[in-house]
Design a protein around this motif. Structure first.
Motif, PDB file in Angstrom:
ATOM      1  N   ASP A 218       0.484  -1.480   0.115  1.00  8.05           N
ATOM      2  CA  ASP A 218      -0.068  -0.003   0.049  1.00  8.05           C
ATOM      3  C   ASP A 218       0.560   1.299   0.098  1.00  8.05           C
ATOM      4  OD1 ASP A 218      -2.405  -1.064   0.216  1.00  8.05           O
ATOM      5  OD2 ASP A 218      -2.780  -1.675   2.143  1.00  8.05           O
ATOM      6  N   GLU A 219       1.945   1.721   0.631  1.00  8.63           N
ATOM      7  CA  GLU A 219       2.885   2.815   0.874  1.00  8.63           C
ATOM      8  C   GLU A 219       3.497   3.381  -0.830  1.00  8.63           C
ATOM      9  OE1 GLU A 219       6.550   4.702   3.039  1.00  8.63           O
ATOM     10  OE2 GLU A 219       5.886   2.363   3.553  1.00  8.63           O
ATOM     11  N   ARG A 220       4.177   2.031  -1.401  1.00  9.36           N
ATOM     12  CA  ARG A 220       4.315   2.072  -2.339  1.00  9.36           C
ATOM     13  C   ARG A 220       3.561   2.620  -3.677  1.00  9.36           C
ATOM     14  NH1 ARG A 220       4.772  -1.571  -7.093  1.00  9.36           N
ATOM     15  NH2 ARG A 220       6.169  -0.437  -8.513  1.00  9.36           N
ATOM     16  N   GLU A 221       2.044   2.380  -3.409  1.00 12.61           N
ATOM     17  CA  GLU A 221       0.994   2.447  -4.454  1.00 12.61           C
ATOM     18  C   GLU A 221       0.429   3.979  -3.617  1.00 12.61           C
ATOM     19  OE1 GLU A 221      -2.046   1.161  -6.103  1.00 12.61           O
ATOM     20  OE2 GLU A 221      -0.892  -0.171  -7.241  1.00 12.61           O
ATOM     21  N   ALA A 222       0.462   4.181  -2.425  1.00  6.03           N
ATOM     22  CA  ALA A 222       0.227   5.645  -2.256  1.00  6.03           C
ATOM     23  C   ALA A 222       0.938   6.572  -2.966  1.00  6.03           C
ATOM     24  CB  ALA A 222       0.102   5.991  -1.099  1.00  6.03           C
ATOM     25  N   PHE A 223       2.251   6.348  -2.774  1.00  4.25           N
ATOM     26  CA  PHE A 223       3.170   7.700  -3.379  1.00  4.25           C
ATOM     27  C   PHE A 223       3.041   7.517  -4.832  1.00  4.25           C
ATOM     28  CE2 PHE A 223       5.347   6.611   0.548  1.00  4.25           C
ATOM     29  CZ  PHE A 223       5.616   8.580   0.351  1.00  4.25           C
ATOM     30  N   ALA A 478      -4.750   3.180   4.616  1.00  8.24           N
ATOM     31  CA  ALA A 478      -4.908   4.386   5.607  1.00  8.24           C
ATOM     32  C   ALA A 478      -4.097   5.208   4.704  1.00  8.24           C
ATOM     33  CB  ALA A 478      -4.921   4.943   5.877  1.00  8.24           C
ATOM     34  N   ALA A 479      -3.297   5.096   4.240  1.00  3.76           N
ATOM     35  CA  ALA A 479      -2.392   6.817   3.516  1.00  3.76           C
ATOM     36  C   ALA A 479      -2.845   6.324   2.055  1.00  3.76           C
ATOM     37  CB  ALA A 479      -1.375   5.924   3.284  1.00  3.76           C
ATOM     38  N   ARG A 480      -3.050   4.963   2.174  1.00  2.62           N
ATOM     39  CA  ARG A 480      -3.425   4.714   0.042  1.00  2.62           C
ATOM     40  C   ARG A 480      -4.921   4.664  -0.311  1.00  2.62           C
ATOM     41  NH1 ARG A 480      -5.816   1.833  -3.782  1.00  2.62           N
ATOM     42  NH2 ARG A 480      -5.249   1.247  -5.541  1.00  2.62           N
ATOM     43  N   LYS A 481      -5.804   5.207   0.606  1.00  2.00           N
ATOM     44  CA  LYS A 481      -6.966   5.043   0.102  1.00  2.00           C
ATOM     45  C   LYS A 481      -6.963   7.049   0.230  1.00  2.00           C
ATOM     46  CE  LYS A 481      -9.149   1.807   3.059  1.00  2.00           C
ATOM     47  NZ  LYS A 481     -10.489   1.479   2.033  1.00  2.00           N
ATOM     48  N   SER A 482      -5.974   7.382   1.327  1.00  5.65           N
ATOM     49  CA  SER A 482      -6.414   9.276   0.211  1.00  5.65           C
ATOM     50  C   SER A 482      -5.586   9.661  -0.396  1.00  5.65           C
ATOM     51  CB  SER A 482      -5.028   9.182   2.120  1.00  5.65           C
ATOM     52  OG  SER A 482      -5.078  11.572   2.121  1.00  5.65           O
ATOM     53  N   ALA A 483      -4.441   8.876  -0.763  1.00  2.00           N
ATOM     54  CA  ALA A 483      -4.040   9.147  -2.127  1.00  2.00           C
ATOM     55  C   ALA A 483      -5.222   9.156  -2.891  1.00  2.00           C
ATOM     56  CB  ALA A 483      -2.739   8.036  -2.186  1.00  2.00           C
ATOM     57  N   GLN A 484      -5.786   7.762  -3.097  1.00  2.00           N
ATOM     58  CA  GLN A 484      -6.396   7.319  -4.199  1.00  2.00           C
ATOM     59  C   GLN A 484      -7.490   7.986  -4.255  1.00  2.00           C
ATOM     60  OE1 GLN A 484      -8.237   3.121  -3.237  1.00  2.00           O
ATOM     61  NE2 GLN A 484      -9.071   3.586  -6.105  1.00  2.00           N
ATOM     62  N   LEU A 485      -8.135   8.950  -3.340  1.00  2.00           N
ATOM     63  CA  LEU A 485      -9.245   9.786  -3.166  1.00  2.00           C
ATOM     64  C   LEU A 485      -8.588  11.014  -3.527  1.00  2.00           C
ATOM     65  CD1 LEU A 485     -11.957  10.376  -2.185  1.00  2.00           C
ATOM     66  CD2 LEU A 485     -11.064  11.358  -0.297  1.00  2.00           C
ATOM     67  N   ALA A 486      -7.343  11.960  -3.500  1.00  3.39           N
ATOM     68  CA  ALA A 486      -6.323  12.613  -4.202  1.00  3.39           C
ATOM     69  C   ALA A 486      -6.554  12.435  -5.716  1.00  3.39           C
ATOM     70  CB  ALA A 486      -5.538  12.582  -3.446  1.00  3.39           C
TER      71      ALA A 486
END
Length: 724
Positions: A218-223, A478-486
């Motif tokens: 998820d962390e890599r996906e978030a970035f 949660a980081a991935r969810k936030s980044a996807q929403l952005a």
């Protein structure tokens, strides 16, 4: 502080100086400009370097001065080659540029001068004339490789470019330099998912398989998603400028490529929508983090209770007061101790704890039994005392005593950085429970079996390690969810800008306004109508899933995600209807051309979604409560536009088909829209009125215009008001 950026005798100073500079940029007043206090960051810093002025014992050679030049150090730190060896410095340098562009544009301007890209990087006299703009441009040129190898650096760099874009007049020259590059649009496209790779088809599943340790990527996906969101923001700005007459190198060609052609199975837009609209679920991740945090609190409180009992017993034996006994506090962190003891008092004084307390068990025993039960996966019966205690622990949010705020991110005042500590500071939990990791994980078995609290094998170190691991999994999710929403929000902004001007669907029924909306004036004119319908179908499927998830774990995110999906759905339906109306506006459209549109299927799916989402709890829609209230306006817009597009198609089809299928389709649409009547009446009769009331009345008018029989509509409206 700036002088330590290039300090040649302690490499660790650079990683500390960059965040400090970013904090100074955020805290410093606008007047006088911070750039006046940092002449070493100006383009002419070689002769006025802080080291050249202070280090008298060093020979002032040109090469040595360049090595100790803070400006040159920042420029070098941002390059992909330097980032491979010092990733922390590269990220901190990008954060510094971002903070300077946001708060101190004059300082950012000095870092970006000269506002042109240097082809060689050296002037005639050999002095380094590259600026941070060259480094950011180099990172953008390596976007395809960095997206896989170092998405964190790519996200930080592209977000820095976004800050430069928003820097106003002082940074307009730097932004204009990048804007005029012929490869600017293509380099931004490299930040987005590749449409030629076969793995793009897996976007609807994202990373659904856990690793051996139960974690996801998820962390890599978030970035990656953060870099995509920043690139989409820049593309939205460029698309708006192009439609307003400003020259944009390669923007129109890029959008034409992404739109695809007729006959393509899937184009870039459809594939990207699959990636950004699918809400990836991590079942049990947040519940496990909450359970492990509660276990830490309960065990910490139990340890404090046993230490207190031991202190009282020792005081009674020695004839002293309990507070005079040394070492009565077993916890190494005072905040965890105080929070755990207070949480335990609240739990044991709860009404659900009465049966457990009456058994005569000590407080420490009850707390330890509850800590063991909270980690069990099997449900407990309602009459079980421990089951009632677990319910009470969830009710009073017992885990808050072990949850510390996340550490500050690279940018002062902004959210925490994506990663394991995105939600809470998991490292603090490890430290507060006596160790960073268990001895077998840390490779420190040689320390021996020390049972003292605070040692690596202390009584709370194991549960603290498990809690930190669970919190990091939840933080990454949660980081991935936030980044996807952005990313989803940025994609909506880009499509809105590229679509061009669009009239208000509920403003009036003026024929000239309707004709103007039929003409494609944006950058999406070549997007096939079949692809638009496919995109609408994808969003509909995922919106239904998001609305259902808004009642479970991570409900706040699901509600926000559903709202973004609903707005994107309304936009895509309008783009689809625009293409349908353009075909229907032809003087002699082919029957095959109109029949292949299948406008009824799209209108029926949109109507069914709106009825299912808004008719469950009409009172929540009117009271602006729950997920349904966030999607009411875009869903009604989608319904109104899709029904009107179906009418256009039905009116231009052959007379034989119109006599039969048109009536049946209209009747089915009416049946799907009829459950919306209570919501529509409640909205239209609201004292506040507004756009929602106008849309509700417009949908009711469409229903009355041949979709719902007059008798059925009269029965549905009986006892309801249409106006305040």
């Amino acid at each position: 502080v700036a002088s330590y950026v290039a300090y040649p005798y302690a490499a660790a100073c650079c990683a500390l100086a960059f965040p400090a500079l970013a904090a100074i940029c955020a805290a410093a007043p606008n007047e006088p400009p911070l750039a006046c206090a940092l002449p070493s960051l100006a383009p002419s810093s070689l002769s006025a370097s802080a080291f050249a002025l202070t280090m008298h014992g060093e020979p002032r050679k040109k090469d040595a001065g360049a090595e100790m030049d803070p400006r040159a150090a920042i420029v070098r730190a941002l390059t992909p080659d330097a980032a491979r060896y010092a990733p922390g410095e590269a990220l901190a340098a990008a954060a510094f540029i971002t903070a300077a562009a946001s708060s101190q544009p004059m300082l950012a301007e000095s870092m970006l001068l000269p506002a042109k890209l240097s082809p060689t990087g050296e002037a005639e006299d050999g002095c380094d004339v590259e600026s941070a703009l060259d480094s950011l441009w180099t990172v953008l040129g390596n976007a395809k490789e960095l997206r896989e190898e170092d998405p964190r650096l790519l996200a930080a760099s592209v977000n820095a470019i976004v800050s430069v874009w928003r820097g106003g007049r002082l940074l307009a020259g730097a932004a204009g330099t990048l804007r005029t590059q012929s490869s600017f649009a293509s380099r931004l496209g490299e930040c987005l998912p590749s449409v030629s790779a076969s793995k793009v088809l897996d976007f609807d599943g994202a990373d659904t398989d856990a690793d051996d340790d139960g974690s996801y990527d998820d962390e890599r996906e978030a970035f990656q998603l953060s870099a995509e969101a920043a690139a989409l923001t820049l593309l939205a700005s460029e698309a708006a400028d192009v439609l307003h007459g400003s020259p944009g190198e390669g923007i129109e060609e890029a959008f034409e490529k992404w739109c695809g052609k007729d006959g393509d199975d899937e184009n870039a837009f459809c594939l990207w929508i699959k990636r950004w609209c699918v809400m990836v679920d991590r079942p049990g991740v947040f519940a496990a983090a909450r359970a492990h945090a509660q276990a830490v609190v309960l065990k910490a409180a139990a340890s404090a209770e046993r230490a207190k009992a031991a202190a009282v017993a020792e005081a009674a034996r020695q004839g002293r007061l309990p507070r005079a006994v040394a070492g009565s506090s077993p916890l190494c962190d005072a905040s965890l101790e105080h929070g755990a003891v207070a949480a335990a008092d609240a739990l044991l004084s709860h009404a659900s704890a009465a049966d457990a307390v009456r058994t005569g068990a000590t407080r420490a025993t009850i707390l330890e039994a509850t800590a063991a039960a909270v980690l069990e996966t099997r449900p407990r019966p309602a009459h079980d005392p421990l089951g009632r205690l677990l319910e009470a622990a969830r009710e009073i949010q017992l885990e808050r005593a072990a949850l510390a705020p996340p550490p500050p991110g690279p940018l002062p005042g902004e959210r925490a950085e994506y990663g394991g500590d995105f939600l809470f500071n998991a490292t603090w939990v490890e430290a507060a429970t006596g160790g960073a990791s268990p001895p077998e994980a840390a490779g420190m078995d040689e320390l021996g079996d020390d049972d003292a609290f605070g040692a690596m094998q202390g009584p709370l170190s194991s549960c603290g390690y498990d809690a930190a691991k669970a919190l990091r999994l939840a933080g990454r999710a949660a980081a991935r969810k936030s980044a996807q929403l952005a990313a989803l929000s940025a994609f909506y902004d880009m499509m809105t800008a590229a679509a061009g001007p669009m009239r208000d669907v509920a403003s009036d029924d003026d024929e000239h306004a309707f004709e103007a909306d039929q003409r494609e004036s944006g950058l999406l004119s070549s997007w096939p109508v079949a692809s638009r319908a496919s995109a609408v179908q994808t969003v509909l499927e995922n919106l239904h899933a998001a609305l259902n998830a808004s009642k479970g774990d991570a409900a706040d995110h699901a509600t926000a995600f559903a709202a973004e999906l609903a707005h994107l759905l309304a936009l895509l339906v309008r783009l689809w209807a625009r293409a349908v109306n353009a075909i229907g506006a032809k003087k002699a459209p082919d029957d095959g051309e109109t029949e292949n549109l299948d406008a009824f299927a799209t209108a029926a799916e949109v109507s069914a979604m709106a009825s299912d989402a808004l008719s469950r709890r009409p009172e929540d829609v009117v009271a602006c409560d729950g997920a349904a209230s966030c999607v009411v306006r875009p869903l009604l817009t989608a319904v109104l536009v899709s029904v009107r597009a179906w009418r256009t198609t039905a009116a231009t089809t052959s007379s034989t088909r119109r006599a039969g299928s048109g009536l049946r389709e209209g009747h089915e649409l009416g049946n799907r829209l009829l459950p919306l009547t209570p919501v529509l009446c409640a909205l239209s009769s609201s004292p506040d009125g507004g756009a929602d009331a106008v849309l509700a009345l417009a949908v009711l008018r469409e229903m009355a215009d041949g979709l719902v029989p007059a008798s059925s509509l009269a029965d549905a409206l009986r006892g309801r008001a249409l106006l305040p």
